[in-house]
Design a protein around this motif. Structure first.
Motif, PDB file in Angstrom:
ATOM      1  N   HIS A 173      -8.725   2.258   2.075  1.00 35.33           N
ATOM      2  CA  HIS A 173      -8.809   1.889   3.487  1.00 35.33           C
ATOM      3  C   HIS A 173     -10.090   2.394   4.100  1.00 35.33           C
ATOM      4  CE1 HIS A 173      -4.807   0.527   3.251  1.00 35.33           C
ATOM      5  NE2 HIS A 173      -4.710   0.344   4.546  1.00 35.33           N
TER       6      HIS A 173
ATOM      7  N   MET B 261      -6.676   8.527  -9.139  1.00 33.43           N
ATOM      8  CA  MET B 261      -5.834   7.361  -8.840  1.00 33.43           C
ATOM      9  C   MET B 261      -5.515   7.303  -7.369  1.00 33.43           C
ATOM     10  SD  MET B 261      -3.374   6.282 -11.847  1.00 33.43           S
ATOM     11  CE  MET B 261      -1.949   6.998 -11.092  1.00 33.43           C
ATOM     12  N   LEU B 262      -5.258   8.478  -6.808  1.00 31.93           N
ATOM     13  CA  LEU B 262      -4.956   8.527  -5.391  1.00 31.93           C
ATOM     14  C   LEU B 262      -6.134   7.996  -4.594  1.00 31.93           C
ATOM     15  CD1 LEU B 262      -2.725   9.483  -3.556  1.00 31.93           C
ATOM     16  CD2 LEU B 262      -3.911  11.633  -3.321  1.00 31.93           C
TER      17      LEU B 262
ATOM     18  N   SER C 152      -4.954  12.240 -11.684  1.00 30.51           N
ATOM     19  CA  SER C 152      -4.049  11.799 -10.638  1.00 30.51           C
ATOM     20  C   SER C 152      -4.772  11.681  -9.301  1.00 30.51           C
ATOM     21  CB  SER C 152      -2.901  12.798 -10.578  1.00 30.51           C
ATOM     22  OG  SER C 152      -2.249  12.743  -9.377  1.00 30.51           O
TER      23      SER C 152
ATOM     24  N   ARG D 211       1.719   7.629  -5.932  1.00 28.21           N
ATOM     25  CA  ARG D 211       0.584   8.402  -6.413  1.00 28.21           C
ATOM     26  C   ARG D 211       0.556   9.793  -5.822  1.00 28.21           C
ATOM     27  NH1 ARG D 211      -3.784   3.932  -7.229  1.00 28.21           N
ATOM     28  NH2 ARG D 211      -2.773   2.885  -8.984  1.00 28.21           N
TER      29      ARG D 211
ATOM     30  N   GLU E  42       2.623   2.102  -3.305  1.00 25.17           N
ATOM     31  CA  GLU E  42       1.723   2.652  -4.319  1.00 25.17           C
ATOM     32  C   GLU E  42       1.301   4.060  -3.943  1.00 25.17           C
ATOM     33  OE1 GLU E  42      -1.743   0.230  -6.413  1.00 25.17           O
ATOM     34  OE2 GLU E  42      -2.355   1.337  -4.620  1.00 25.17           O
ATOM     35  N   TYR E  43       0.897   4.199  -2.690  1.00 24.71           N
ATOM     36  CA  TYR E  43       0.402   5.486  -2.225  1.00 24.71           C
ATOM     37  C   TYR E  43       1.441   6.575  -2.413  1.00 24.71           C
ATOM     38  CZ  TYR E  43      -1.946   8.830   0.722  1.00 24.71           C
ATOM     39  OH  TYR E  43      -2.568   9.934   1.184  1.00 24.71           O
TER      40      TYR E  43
ATOM     41  N   PHE F 168       0.825  -1.201   0.000  1.00 25.21           N
ATOM     42  CA  PHE F 168       0.000   0.000   0.000  1.00 25.21           C
ATOM     43  C   PHE F 168       0.862   1.256   0.000  1.00 25.21           C
ATOM     44  CE2 PHE F 168      -3.048   3.073   0.869  1.00 25.21           C
ATOM     45  CZ  PHE F 168      -2.599   3.854   1.919  1.00 25.21           C
TER      46      PHE F 168
ATOM     47  N   SER G 103      -6.266   4.243  -4.523  1.00 27.67           N
ATOM     48  CA  SER G 103      -5.363   3.506  -3.648  1.00 27.67           C
ATOM     49  C   SER G 103      -5.722   3.692  -2.190  1.00 27.67           C
ATOM     50  CB  SER G 103      -3.926   3.917  -3.910  1.00 27.67           C
ATOM     51  OG  SER G 103      -3.797   5.300  -3.731  1.00 27.67           O
TER      52      SER G 103
END
Lengths: 407, 480
Positions: free
Chosen positions: B324, B317-318, B314, A224, A220-221, A217, B321
């Motif tokens: 959570h 995309m953030l 962008s 980004r 990737e985070y 995670f 991810s």
């Protein structure tokens, strides 16, 4: 406020002038230790921060005191955390970035050189803008330093650090010099080695699901966030250049208006006025975006890097542990230096477990903080944009009304 | 004003009179030739001609085939002919009346340029545009018609009009500029965004050009304009090509003009002209500056919309991810939506500013035309002065000859003096004429300008209001 010629003499930035600060972290205001930056001075090539502490902790001599610190001393503090093995299991709050007034200073110089070629009004306008920009950068850097200190103060373990207390209390110069060339080179090599190692360590599959998940995670985070941060910067820059253009248009319209002898002159003057005002609003929108969005993203970029570093340290510890295990087995097989191998294995095991435990907690905290910060900032950003859109709309409508009424 | 018909006979009082809005026809029953009047004939139809007997008939190409058209000989001739000047002088006076009548007529003509089509292939390809005219003016034969034209046709029209009217003081609207790069891209067949933009820009520029041209009451009546709008086939205007002989001639002329500009020092007796010239200089400067800034803004807005779009992606995309927390994701999505709105906003503002910048560009070019007209006035003045000098010289020559005993040379000198006196008179008349025309033209131009700018600014502001309202609505939703 700012004096003429920003390059000579100290400038003051008093408390009242600071607007809402971009606080990107959710902090518990704990009465036992409160740290903030109450004042800042910008001198020729350095910034002096006045760090003000209020505390009820017995370890401090007084309840309330202030010291003056420079950027290098913040960095020293941060590095001392990083190098301290005891803190290997914690996310070290990222160091504040160096205050960078170079761009602003260059622009001011160019402005001074080009003074002859513009009209007086243009010159004063541009100067005002530059000063506002300088002020904004100044405020930002103060905020970032403050956030760093507050994070340290809020952390249950780091706040007890001796170096931290020295930093807060010792009211003479810490005589921390910036790294010289040799040390910088050393750092560079260390980083290279570290990133190579990091790749190796990352390849090791973790037993614990939680950490494995976190690893993917975070990777990737982090990427980004980096991307989003870069794009938001570009966007804000375009926004700013649009505002600049509108400014120039407004002043040309003004000249046209004063020259024109027909009905149009009133039109031009009114529209020029309108553009002036809308430009200010647009610039404000850009600045808000900058503060709420771009800073937020940049900060989390650094934090996620720090979190990655934590995971790396843990991974390193794991590898060490496993190596120690292997060594122990080998020693047992050869029946040589068993005790030594055992103790080293024990150490590694302890270290690893300690790190794992605290890392888990840290990462969970990180997530909570992040969610809260994003939520707060995005909501504020939306509200501000709303306010500005409304303001813009009002201006446009009133101007339109006046112009239409005249035709 | 035909005093005499083809056969050399005066138009009889019994001549048929055909009314055709602002143009009156007189027909000679004897030879069935036509003469056009731009003013209703007086009672005594015998003596309809003006001062000089050598007036040549001027006409617009008769749209109705029943009447034998008399070709307009004088009008197409190049400028240097004294004949033409006389004709246009007379033309002038009746044009005044024409203008008043045209103003009386409801100004109802709409021209649109549409449907750009690529014709041909490779380097010989060109874009053909459909020019549609909707009008209720009687000078046209139909109410609604369209023709196909290409870019060089427009340029040809402009050069014809310019050669006819610029030197007598009319401000002829300039045609859109040639663009070799743009056209090559289109010719080569690149179907990308920039070439479609280029075609669109050109189409709207051509439309504005035509509308401006027909708004001018004198130009509207011009046979070339009418032919351009109406006839389905138009002779190819070759002289508009950049590298043709005519093109080179134009360049030489332009250089000569520039030299002239520097050498003619005019004694400006009329303060009005001096003021106006200064005004136009200032206006020119400021408009150029404004045009530059507006273009820069358009460019930056484009950039902004591109950057906003990429940021939105962008941010999405953030958000992806961040799964959570559902809340986190919702927030990221929100950010993305808002950015998309912002991008739309920018694009619209850009489109409108683009209109504004095009208008400014047009005006910068128009002012160049105005300055050219002022220069023509100076040239006329200088011609007049030259004629005066010549007259002076001839007079001196004559007085010298008085003392020698050469009667035929003396006669010749006397004749020459008469000739030059006439030229001087003509020069003075021309100068006054052109001054008068310019005054009127400038007045009209100013009125137009004021109108155009007001309309454009109001339109732009209205569109800004709209976009702001949209942004407001979206931000409102976002805040929720």
């Amino acid at each position: 406020m700012m004096q003429e010629g920003l390059d000579d003499g100290p400038d003051f930035l008093s408390e009242e002038d600071r607007g809402p600060r971009a606080v990107n972290v959710d902090l518990q205001t704990d009465a036992t230790l409160q740290v903030d930056i109450s004042d800042a001075l910008s001198e020729r090539d350095k910034v002096k921060f006045t760090v003000h502490t209020k505390s009820t902790l017995p370890s401090f001599k007084q309840n309330e005191f202030s010291v003056v610190r420079q950027h290098e001393e913040f960095i020293w503090l941060h590095d001392s955390f990083v190098e301290n093995d005891d803190y290997a299991g914690y996310i070290i709050p990222p160091a504040p970035p160096r205050p960078d007034f170079d761009a602003s200073r260059e622009k001011l110089q160019k402005l001074g050189e080009g003074e002859g070629s513009m009209t007086k009004e243009e010159f004063t306008k541009m100067k005002q803008e530059l000063e506002a920009e300088y002020l904004a950068i100044f405020k930002k850097t103060v905020a970032m330093h403050e956030v760093f200190l507050c994070r340290v103060a809020a952390h249950p373990v780091l706040r007890k650090d001796l170096n931290f207390h020295v930093f807060l209390e010792y009211n003479q110069d810490l005589s921390v010099r910036g790294k010289n060339k040799k040390e910088k080179l050393e750092d560079f090599f260390k980083n290279v080695v570290k990133s190579a190692d990091g790749v190796l360590v990352a390849g090791v599959k973790d037993v614990d699901d939680f950490f494995e998940h976190e690893k993917t995670f975070l990777l990737e985070y982090h990427n980004r966030v980096k991307d989003a941060s870069a794009k938001s910067d570009k966007m804000i820059r375009s926004h700013k250049s649009c505002a600049d253009d509108v400014n120039r248009i407004a002043s040309t319209l003004y000249t046209l208006g004063t020259q024109d002898s027909t009905d149009l002159c009133r039109f031009f003057l009114k529209v020029s006025e309108l553009f002036e005002k809308t430009r200010k609003i647009e610039a404000r929108v850009a600045a808000d975006e900058d503060l709420k969005l771009a800073d937020l993203l940049k900060y989390y970029l650094r934090e996620s890097q720090a979190a990655k570093d934590l995971l790396y340290r843990r991974g390193r510890a794991l590898v060490d542990y496993e190596n120690a295990n292997k060594a122990l087995d080998k020693a047992r097989a050869k029946n040589k230096d068993v005790l030594q191998a055992e103790t080293s294995q024990q150490l590694c095991c302890q270290k690893f477990e300690k790190i794992s435990e605290s890392a888990k907690q840290e990462l969970i905290d990180f997530k909570t903080r992040r969610v809260a910060a994003f939520r707060k900032n995005l909501v504020e950003l939306a509200e501000l944009e709303l306010k500005h859109a409304k303001g813009n709309l009002q201006l446009l409508q009133s101007c339109l009304g006046v112009l239409k009424g005249d035709t | 004003m035909g005093g005499v018909c083809k056969m050399g006979q005066k138009y009889k009082s019994g001549g048929k009179l055909v009314e055709n809005s602002a143009v009156y026809w007189l027909c000679c029953m004897g030879c069935l030739s036509l003469s056009a009047l731009l003013a209703p004939p007086t009672e005594a139809t015998e003596e309809v001609s003006l001062d000089s007997p050598e007036r040549e008939p001027i006409l617009s190409d008769g749209p109705s085939p029943a009447i034998t058209p008399v070709t307009p000989t004088a009008l197409i001739a190049p400028r240097a002919e004294p004949n033409v000047i006389m004709v246009s002088g007379m033309f002038e006076q009746s044009l005044d009346e024409l203008e008043e009548e045209a103003a009386g007529d409801s100004f109802d003509i709409q021209i649109s340029v549409s449907d750009p089509e690529k014709v041909g292939d490779g380097m010989n390809a060109y874009m053909a545009y459909k020019v549609t005219t909707k009008t209720s003016l009687t000078v046209f034969s139909r109410n609604d018609f369209s023709v196909k034209r290409r870019f060089s046709d427009f340029l040809g029209l402009h050069s014809k009009l310019a050669s006819k009217y610029m030197h007598i003081g009319y401000i002829v609207p300039p045609a859109p500029e040639k663009s070799i790069v743009g056209m090559t891209k289109v010719k080569v067949g690149k179907e990308d965004l920039s070439s479609t933009e280029f075609v669109e820009k050109r189409r709207s520029a051509l439309e504005r050009y035509l509308m401006r041209t027909v708004k001018h009451p004198v130009l509207l009546q011009d046979p070339d304009v009418l032919q351009f709008l109406e006839s389905s086939e138009l002779p190819r205007a070759v002289s508009t090509q950049a590298l043709s002989g005519a093109g080179i001639l134009r360049m030489v002329n332009r250089a000569a003009d520039a030299v002239n500009r520097m050498t003619i020092k005019m004694n400006e007796a009329d303060v009005w002209f001096e003021e106006k010239q200064q005004q136009f200089e200032n206006l020119d400067q400021q408009l150029r500056k404004l045009h530059g800034s507006v273009e820069a803004l358009v460019c930056h807005r484009k950039e902004l919309s591109v950057n906003t779009a990429s940021f939105a992606r962008s941010a999405a995309m953030l958000g992806n991810s961040e799964d959570h927390t559902a809340l986190s994701r919702a927030l990221s999505q929100l950010a993305e939506v808002e950015e998309k709105i912002d991008q739309l906003h920018q694009e619209q503002a850009y489109a409108d500013f683009y209109l504004f910048s095009e208008l400014l560009g047009d005006y910068v070019r128009l002012i160049t035309a105005v300055k050219a007209v002022f220069e023509n006035r100076m040239k006329t003045w200088s011609k007049w002065q030259d004629a005066q000098l010549m007259l002076q010289k001839k007079r001196e020559a004559e007085s010298k000859l008085q003392f020698t005993n050469k009667p035929d040379k003396l006669q010749q000198a006397k004749d020459e003096i008469k000739e030059w006196e006439a030229k001087v008179q003509q020069g003075e008349r021309d100068f006054e004429q052109i001054s008068k025309t310019i005054r009127k033209e400038v007045g009209r131009f100013e009125k137009q300008r004021v109108n155009d700018f007001k309309v454009a600014i109001i339109k732009y502001l209205e569109s800004l209001v709209q976009t702001q309202q949209q942004v407001w609505r979206e931000s409102d939703w976002a805040a929720l």
